[in-house]
Every structure is written in structure tokens, then in C-alpha cells.
Scaffold this active site. Structure first.
Site, PDB file in Angstrom:
ATOM      1  N   GLY A 128       0.657  -1.212  -0.141  1.00 48.48           N
ATOM      2  CA  GLY A 128       0.089   0.144  -0.238  1.00 48.48           C
ATOM      3  C   GLY A 128       0.851   1.255   0.075  1.00 48.48           C
ATOM      4  O   GLY A 128       2.121   1.329   0.368  1.00 48.48           O
ATOM      5  N   CYS A 129       0.274   2.465  -0.427  1.00 49.18           N
ATOM      6  CA  CYS A 129       1.194   3.651  -0.513  1.00 49.18           C
ATOM      7  C   CYS A 129       1.517   3.937   0.809  1.00 49.18           C
ATOM      8  O   CYS A 129       2.367   4.682   0.968  1.00 49.18           O
ATOM      9  CB  CYS A 129      -0.026   4.693  -1.243  1.00 49.18           C
ATOM     10  SG  CYS A 129      -1.441   4.784  -0.760  1.00 49.18           S
ATOM     11  N   TYR A 130       0.527   3.985   1.756  1.00 49.51           N
ATOM     12  CA  TYR A 130       0.831   4.598   2.931  1.00 49.51           C
ATOM     13  C   TYR A 130       2.000   3.850   3.755  1.00 49.51           C
ATOM     14  O   TYR A 130       2.915   4.233   4.342  1.00 49.51           O
ATOM     15  CB  TYR A 130      -0.557   4.478   3.875  1.00 49.51           C
ATOM     16  CG  TYR A 130      -1.371   5.725   3.625  1.00 49.51           C
ATOM     17  CD1 TYR A 130      -1.038   7.224   3.677  1.00 49.51           C
ATOM     18  CD2 TYR A 130      -2.725   5.558   3.151  1.00 49.51           C
ATOM     19  CE1 TYR A 130      -2.015   8.121   3.535  1.00 49.51           C
ATOM     20  CE2 TYR A 130      -3.692   6.570   3.184  1.00 49.51           C
ATOM     21  CZ  TYR A 130      -3.319   7.710   3.315  1.00 49.51           C
ATOM     22  OH  TYR A 130      -4.268   8.896   2.803  1.00 49.51           O
ATOM     23  N   THR A 133       4.205   1.864   2.461  1.00 51.71           N
ATOM     24  CA  THR A 133       5.532   2.090   1.819  1.00 51.71           C
ATOM     25  C   THR A 133       6.282   3.149   2.552  1.00 51.71           C
ATOM     26  O   THR A 133       7.323   3.233   3.131  1.00 51.71           O
ATOM     27  CB  THR A 133       5.409   2.458   0.334  1.00 51.71           C
ATOM     28  OG1 THR A 133       4.700   1.383  -0.283  1.00 51.71           O
ATOM     29  CG2 THR A 133       6.709   2.540  -0.314  1.00 51.71           C
TER      30      THR A 133
END
Lengths: 338, 338, 338, 338
Positions: C149-151, C153
Site C-alpha cells: 500500500g502507498c501509506y 511504503t
């Protein structure tokens, strides 16, 4: 609540124009707003505990009658307005419709631009076009007022004085390059109005064939072939700015054009004219019911540019609707709007 | 670094156009960029530890000679460029100037639009106007190339094919309503480009008298009285979109106009034409060197609208400068730009 | 196209992550992208005439086999990925799934955070978590990689080195205040991501219970009670910035923390560390695959703040997916990403 | 103008806080605003012809006395306020200073955070801190009121009830992650607040050492080591949202925390509390004098998050200044502010 206040219903109160209406009416001393729940298709917003809003009622003729609602605002899509207008009129309420349903004069013109038949053609003749600066006397007694589109409001207010004064070289036509904030497209979620499609972008749409064009033709005296209109989306919330170009029928300085506007709008409280060469930006009219107009011209070559700016949700929708209500109910034209 | 690479200097590398040049040249296989420190008037940005950038040198003729710099980009204000161009030429470098200093053909035209005298009038005749789609052969051997303004790039590419084809009813004139992102105004802090003045706003400026107008007249064949131009500020970082209106000299469909553009730009890699009735938005060209063009027309009434879109920092500045460099140094025209 | 290129399929190519993948792969020398049409639920954009894109094929096992596709990216919602992953694996392709479907280690954890059962629980154990800086060796041979997920990472890359070094006073917990651009929510039109709801606004959501939390717990060594996470929507297109607060287990200067990060990420090409007291902003990482990290600390009182920034569509999605592909296919880790 | 209105001067009326003051006072029934021209360092905006504004006078003791001005608002930088406050007091006016000059209790604290000596140290003891929800009785009779900083207003209103109720596990500290619109930085043109630096960006500054920190310590009862504060710039015009994290000293549900806020702010008209788990966004408070507060908590692990939102130019500056004026002059606290 004093007995003299008028109960006014608002359908479509969760949309952007409807919510703006609720805000404006909340500070209007002479009316009591009632939210008319039509369809629960739109989410509300998180609210603090204990926040009180206006009364709610269903958007039905029965409820309108029972609540003693004297005037109904329809901030609904034009298909919905076409259905609700006769129902509300029958319930004894006067109606200000913010959609495009009743703005055009004949079912033929409507069909040509909206591409479907009008289901309430009989009411088209009765509806008053709600641009108070032009139609004040027709609006006062009207049972049904068609509140103008946002683009035509800014366009007509800028163009009609020029045409009436014979300033426009008509063979060259008038160009109206219009830019609008995104709230003009309504609150319904669409890809076109998604943040990531709009932000850091600028786009033109409905070039030469926007549905608002016939409203300008009807009220400015121009023919379709004389009026080139483009609508464009600016990545801002609200506001319409129109840059209007024409060739002058005679050599004329910006100063004289400014005087023509000033004379035309004398005594009209919501029109503000700028010094020659100075034009409004959108911040000048944000959250106001003003239409600001500025002029630049080059007398030597006969070119002129007029910039017209409004807040699309106020003078372009809810504010103008309240201005119309003020006329219809005999209140001061500026009540609740300054 | 292979011996065949050419050292290219960049003055004004902290401004928006200069920084874009540095980015583009960093991925160009045939050049080695050198930052030319002219004045430390502009703050840099915070950078990670150990980040390596191009070599730095002072922006002096001596350093240009010592470093073996063969070509210098000046991304500096026009007053600074006027001073630096002769110095750089004397140091033996060829020059691509991104300012307005050398774009106009005569000192008289320059004085009329910039309101002061040109201090290097002798070089005006020598400078090649760096719009490769029109002037490729003059650019190749040039010692001094005047990189076009951002607005004129989008305007000339859209207008010249129409004028050349005799499509424009010239008595009615052409309207060019231009919208630009804020980076077009440069990186210097000004109230006009402050976030809170620009955001949620839209404003017109330099109506009919923008300094970029004579660049359009020089390259399109129009007279001043035939060309009405307004520059406008959109609350976005980058991009220029121009909506161009004209009346057609004969009845013509959008399709035929599209074909005229296609033929005119055959073999030109950075021009992209859209289907009739479809127009580009700014996202289509963001961070590219393309100029995208779309057409809408109403043959019945003889009205036509052309939309032209570029990224003001790429095709409108740094990208076009690299395209010019590619021509001047004999590289493929698209090298580093696709 | 040389015979050594690998055909890679992209499902969900019209979404924001999918479109970013197409862009990145277009300049990757070793792969040939093929668009896998799954559902035509999303409109494309207007395109210039003659613009050529990658080849298209249906997103079916048969087509994947027939086209000789060796690796498939799924930029699809997690429900769709859960369905497509087994089908693509059976068709002989390796899979990088950008959704949340295969990131959590057990069906129990999945159910606890996603509130429904996992339909492909057997594959959870096989999936490699695609954070190359931590899991390079598991990723190389994997048949199925769950792209982070972006968060998580941005969070894991900042937190894990601190926890591993024993720097965190765990009884006080770690606060991760995360801010994301709107593209992180995907391209589907929703009221929440409408321009007029997001612009001139800032809002927090999923406080303490965001679905990305367990990805951080799994990879950082923290317990749920030690990690307070809030996701927030910034009115920008792309980028994630996380401000991470903790109390230090011992008196320590920012400089020493910076050294810990530098040692931890030695040889990791996409991590960039800043000087003590200097932190990245979102512009520093926009359109790059970098994760930038900066540190501020007050040794006297034992407080420290770490700022971690990525582009949510690149290092937070498509870029990291290509980084994973590079490892899986034996290419240089940075190929196509610098 | 009735004889009972009070003449109030506004210095710094062209800045964002000053302009907001002018707007608010224009609709306040009991005061007559007078613009005090201090330095013409800031450009005004284009205005329509005939637009009337408040009266103007020079910002001198003589003019203040001659005009019969009873109260002066200083919306000026802190260095300027330090100079003007004694002059205005000597001229017989009461003063509300919107700068940071008189907010800290001792010259020592001032020097520690502002890094220079206070030139009017004698007045520090006299100044009342203008947070009406905490200091109403000190404000009413004050000659000099120091209007609070925007960040401390949102922080103190959220934190003090928690600390007073003993809810905060103080050894773990409180984290206050603050986000502000750009108008908080004032109207002076700077690179940092330029559109192209702020748009599509998000950045943290003054981590742990912002000048507003001591205002929170003074009013919340926290020690510096217990309070971690980061200021961050959001690409919006106005608004402050603070996400505040703490560990609870005992197991407690969000509902109970909500009740604590409700009891604390009973009878305080500008505080609005949300249902447990619901938090305000910036649109909820835009252009209002409200401070909205919402709570989320996880009783199981003892973590809690409070979100506090204000409009930085209203409750964070001009609105709060008018609220203070209302108290000082004996008007209703909400006059002109609803």
C-alpha cells in the site's frame, strides 16, 4: 418567528445551489426556509452535535399545502423540475425554478437545444425569465419564474447594453469565452468533476453548442450566427468569468463604453462597473450577488473587450433566485443579499 | 562522458524554465550541461544528501571559454539577456535566448511594445526566431536563436495554417483567448503570483496590449487590428490553452480544417491534431513538448473555434529550446524530448 | 521489438495506478506492455489522431497464454484481484498485484481489517510482500507479489530502521500522521473525491483503523497499540507525506539518526536521506520512485520527528511494481525508473 | 451613524487578517471602522467605480485622538506592533494586537523563541491573552489584549480540557500535527508562499521549534518536553486543522471524552463538538468563528486522537479579535460573528 414571515420551500437543498440558498435564506429576515426532501440521493456532510437547521418536510403537494409554504425554490435537475413545477403550482405555491426547464420560450427551441420534448410545454409561455435587471416587472406578479443559467447571466448583463446601444459590428459577431468553477456542474459525482481530472487542468466543452446559448440569444437580440460561445472548466470551486470580444460599429473609447454601462444599470444595485481599462477578477465577486463589468478598447482599430464576472452559485443561481423572490414577495430587492 | 558530447551552459537555472532545461538536458545523451551562476538572487530547494547535479561555473565569457562550452541557454529576464548575449557570442558560444530580448525584428517594434530602447539593436537582424515548425532552416546555422514566447508558440502554430489556407475572414478578425498556468510568470516572488491571490481566482491581464502580440503578428501574417489577444491567469502550475475564434472565409466543415492542419504539419513530430469536434485539454500536453490542436466549426454560420494547448515550460520554453539546440547541433530533432 | 523483451500485461490500465504503469513501462527497454481489457467501466481520455498505444487483449487466461504474457500487473480493486490472481497464475503468468488482496499474512488478519472473508486464503502464504528494500530475496523468485500500500511504503521505510536500532521508546508509541493526494483514492467517481468537496479543504479519515495499518505492523515490528495512524486528504493530485513522531529510548541527536538511516539504506537506490534538521516536501519526490526521509530531534527532551515522502502513484504503486518486476525478471533494479 | 457606535481603528488593513477585520466590522452594528494607514507597502486590489469603503486616517497618536478612536486593532508584524502599541495606548486608545509581540508572559520567554529582545517588556505583564474561552474576565477590562496565534488557538482549545481532566498520559507526551492554509503566512510576497511553490505540494516547517509553541505551553499546562508540534503548509487559502494524539491515563471511550469537551465549553458559543468518531474538516469552519472538535479513541489500547479545526483568519485572527472587542466594549460576545 413573526407572523409576517413567508414560508419558502427548498427542493434540492443538498446540491451546491440548494445549499447556497439555505445559507442565504438563513440570514433573510422575512422568510422561514423549509427543506423539502425530494430524493435522498445525495449525502449530507458531518455536522456538529446539536446544530439546528431549518425544518424538513417531504417535497409533495400535500406537505407544501399543510406547511403553508407560499413559494418553492427548485434547485433540482431540469427533468425533475419539469415534473415538480406543475405539482407545486397546483398546491398553491409560487415557484422559482433554478433549472433550465422553463427558460426557453417555445417547445421548439427547447427541443432543438435539449434534444428531447418538453413535457410541460403549456407552462413555457407563462414562465417569467428571472433576470431582474431586464425583466423586473414581469417577475413581480409571476407564478413561475425561470431563474437564468449562470453563463447567460454574466453574458446577457454584459452584451445587451452593447447591442442596445448599437455598438456592436454585427457582421463580425460577438465572441464569449466563458470560464466556470466546478460547482457549476452540480454536486453529483462524475469522472469529469473528479478532483484528479480537474486539478492542474483546464478544458473547453460544448464549443458553439452549449444549452445556455439560446438564453443569450433570447435576451440579447443576437442571432445564433452572431454569437460564438465556449464553456470552460477552471480548477476552482466557484465563479464565472466571461471575456467578451467584439468589433465596434464606430470608433469609440473605453471610457464611453463604461458610461453606456453606467447609464444602463443606473439604480440596479447588483451591477458594478470598473474604470476604463480595469477589469474584475473572480475574487472581486466571490460569495456576492454582484455582476462586475470592466472594459478595454482600442478605438484606433475598433476592437473592444468586456470582462464580466459573477459568483455562479450566487448571482448565477441562489442569490439571483432570492433577488427574484424579493421582487415577487414585495421585499427590498437587496434584502438578505448584501 | 563520450568525447562527442557538447558542453551546454545554462544561465538562470534556478528559475522555472531554467530548472526545466536542467531536467530535460539531464536525460539528453549528447550534451553535458553546465550551470552558469549569474546572480544568486533566487533560493534553491532543499536537496537530499549526496545528490549530485551538473557542474557549476560562473556566467562569464572567460569561464564559458575555459569550460569549452559550445552553446549557452539564457533563461534570464530580457534585460539580463540583452547584456549577456553579446558577451556569450564573443566567448565563442552559440546562444539560445529564452527571453523576449531578441524575438522582434526591428528596434522600432521592440520599443513600441517593451517601452524602452533595445541596447543591442545590431543583433536583432541576426537572431533566428526559434519556432522550428516554421523556421527550421534559419535555426540550424544560427549563432543566436530567440526562443519564442509561450503564448505566441501556441498561437502561431494554430493560426498560421489557417491564414495561409485563406480560411480566415480577415475583416472579422481573429480572437485568441489565452489562459496560462502561473509558472509562466517566472519564479520571482510577487504579490500577483502569491498563492492566496491566485488560488480560487481567475484573472485577465494585458488585454489587447500584451508584449507577446507582435510575435504573433510577425509570424502569422495578421495585422494588429485583426488580432485580439487576452492573457489570463489560471490557478495551476503549468500549461497554456488558447481558444481561438474566427469566421471562415467560406463554408467549411471541421473535418476539412483538421485536414489542413494535418497536411501543414506532416513530418513535424511535436504537432498532434485531434478528430473534428474533439479538443485537447491541458493534461494532454503536461510535461511534453507537444502542441495539440483541435477544431470545432459550424459550416452553416461560418464560425470556427480552434483550441491549441502546450506546456508553457516545455514547448513554450525549455523543450522548444532543446528542440532548437538539436537542430543547431545536428542531433535528431526529438532527442531528449519524447 | 527484440526477442528478449518480456510481454507484460496490465489490467486496470485506465485507473490512476494502471495509467502510471503504462507510462513507466513505455520507456522500459526490456518489456512489451499489453493492455488487458477487464471491464470497460472507466472512460478513457480524448486522444490525438494517430496516437499509438500498446497492444490490447482481453483479460482472460486464454489471451494471456496466447499472447505469451509472462507477467501480469493487476491494478484492480482488491475484490477483482482476488478473482484474477488464481486465473492469471494458472495461465502461467507471474503476478504483481497492486491491490490489498494479498498483502496480509493470514486470513484472520485479513478478515479483521477488511471485514469479509478472503476467498483465496491458500495463496496468502505464497505471496511475497513487494517492498524491495526489505524483501528483495523473497521477491526475486516469487510467482505472486503483493505490491505494498502507498501509506505503508512511506511508513515502513521510515519506521523499521528506527525500531531495529532500538531508538523508539515503545511505551510512548509512534504517531504516524499521513497526508495523501487524491489520486490515492482511485479514479472511480465518488462524492468524497469530487473537486468541490476536496478543494479548499483538508480532512482526516480512518483514524486509528485504516486498512493499511496491519501492513505496517507486519513489517515494522510494532504492536497495534504502539502505532497511531491517521490518513488525511490533501487537495493535490499526487504524493504522500508522513510526519512520524516518537520519543527516543536514549538521548540522541538528529545527526546520529540520519546516520542510522544512511547505514540501513546503503546500496538501496531509491532511498534518499536529508541533512539533520532538513526534511523533504512533496515536490522533491513528485513523479519519481524515491522515498525521501528527513529527521529533526531534540536530544534534551527525547523527542524526534521523521518526515517521509513518496509519490503515491510511483514508489507507492506503479513504480514500486516495476521495481519488483525488475527483480523478478532479473533486470537492473532501477531500469525504467530513473 | 448613532452616537453610541465606537470608532475602531485598523492598522495593517491590506494584509489578510486586516482585510478580514474590515469585512467583519463592516457588518457589526455597534462600531465604525477607520482604516489607519501605516505604510503603503502593500498594493490594494482593483475596485469597482464608486465603491465606498471605511474612512481613512494616518496611523498616528494625533489622528487617533482627533478621530476619537476608542480601540485600535493592530494587524501588523510583531516588530511594528511593538512600536505602535505604546503610541496607541498613550493616545488613549485600547489596543488589540494580532501579532505575536505581547503574547508571552516574560521577556525571557520572548527572547528564547523570537531570538531578539523585547523592546516593551514593561507592557508584557499588562497584556491580557485574548483567548475568550479561557480568559474572558481578564479581557473585559484590559487596555491591551494580545490576540492569540492561529495555531495555539486550535491547539489550546483542544488540549486544555484534556489536561485539566487528567486524561493525558503525560510521560508519553502530546503530539500536535498542525496544517495551515497559506494566508496564515501573511500577504507579503515571498518565494515560500508563491503559487508554484505551494500548489501540488505539502511541506512541514518549524518542526518542534515554532514560535507559537510557548503560547500552548502557557495556556495548556504542558511542559515543552511533553508537547511535539509541527506546522505544515497546505495548498489552500485558509483554515487550520490540527490532529492531536495522546495516550490516555486510563481506559476511556470517545463518548466520555466528547462529554468532557461539552461540559468544558458549555455556554461558549463558538465551540462545537462532534459525535464520537466523527471529526470536522476545514469546510465545516471556513469563514466562521467556530472551533470544531471531534474525537476518536481506542479504549482497549489507550490511544486517542482529537481533531480541532478553525478558520485561521477568523477564529485564528480577525474573528477572535472582534470577539475580544465585544467583551472589552460590553457588546454581546457573538455580535457581528454569526
Amino acid at each position: 418567528m413573526p407572523t409576517s414571515t413567508v414560508r419558502t420551500g427548498i427542493a434540492g437543498f443538498r446540491g451546491y445551489s440548494g445549499a447556497e440558498l439555505v445559507r442565504i435564506l438563513a440570514r433573510h429576515p422575512d422568510v422561514e426556509p423549509v427543506l423539502l426532501e425530494h430524493r435522498a440521493d445525495s449525502e449530507g456532510r458531518a455536522r456538529p452535535r446539536g446544530a439546528e437547521g431549518p425544518k424538513c418536510a417531504p417535497c409533495t403537494p400535500g406537505a407544501v399545502r399543510d406547511e403553508g409554504i407560499g413559494l418553492v425554490f427548485l434547485a433540482t435537475p431540469h427533468e425533475v423540475s419539469m415534473e415538480l413545477v406543475p405539482a407545486m403550482l397546483e398546491a398553491g405555491a409560487r415557484v422559482i425554478d433554478l433549472s433550465g426547464a422553463f427558460r426557453l420560450r417555445t417547445p421548439e427551441i427547447y427541443r432543438a437545444w435539449y434534444k428531447h420534448d418538453h413535457t410541460q410545454a403549456a407552462l413555457l409561455g407563462e414562465a417569467a425569465y428571472g433576470l431582474p435587471e431586464f425583466c423586473r416587472e414581469r417577475i413581480r406578479p409571476a407564478r413561475l419564474v425561470a431563474n437564468p443559467g449562470c453563463y447567460p447571466t454574466a453574458a446577457n448583463l454584459a452584451i445587451r447594453p452593447l447591442v442596445d446601444a448599437g455598438l456592436v459590428e454585427r457582421s463580425a459577431g460577438i465572441v464569449c469565452d466563458a470560464k466556470s468553477g466546478v460547482s457549476g456542474a452540480g454536486r453529483k459525482a462524475t469522472l469529469k468533476t473528479s478532483f484528479c481530472e480537474v486539478a492542474e487542468n483546464f478544458s473547453a466543452y460544448s464549443i458553439l453548442d452549449h444549452r445556455h446559448v439560446p438564453e443569450v440569444l433570447q435576451n440579447s437580440g443576437l442571432e445564433e450566427g452572431e454569437f460564438s460561445f465556449t464553456a470552460q472548466l477552471v480548477p476552482i470551486d466557484r465563479g464565472i468569468l466571461e471575456t467578451i470580444y467584439f468589433r465596434t460599429a464606430r470608433a469609440i473609447q473605453a471610457e464611453e463604453i463604461v458610461h453606456i454601462f453606467e447609464r444602463f444599470y443606473e439604480g440596479k444595485p447588483f451591477l458594478r462597473i470598473y474604470d476604463p481599462g480595469v477589469v474584475p477578477d473572480l475574487r472581486a465577486v466571490a460569495r456576492t450577488n454582484f455582476c462586475d463589468i470592466g472594459v478595454k478598447a482600442d478605438a484606433k482599430t475598433g476592437r473592444a473587450v468586456v470582462v464580466s464576472a459573477i459568483d455562479n452559485l450566487v448571482k448565477g443561481a441562489a442569490g439571483q433566485a432570492v433577488q427574484n423572490m424579493n421582487l415577487m414577495l414585495g421585499f427590498a430587492e437587496t434584502e438578505g443579499l448584501l
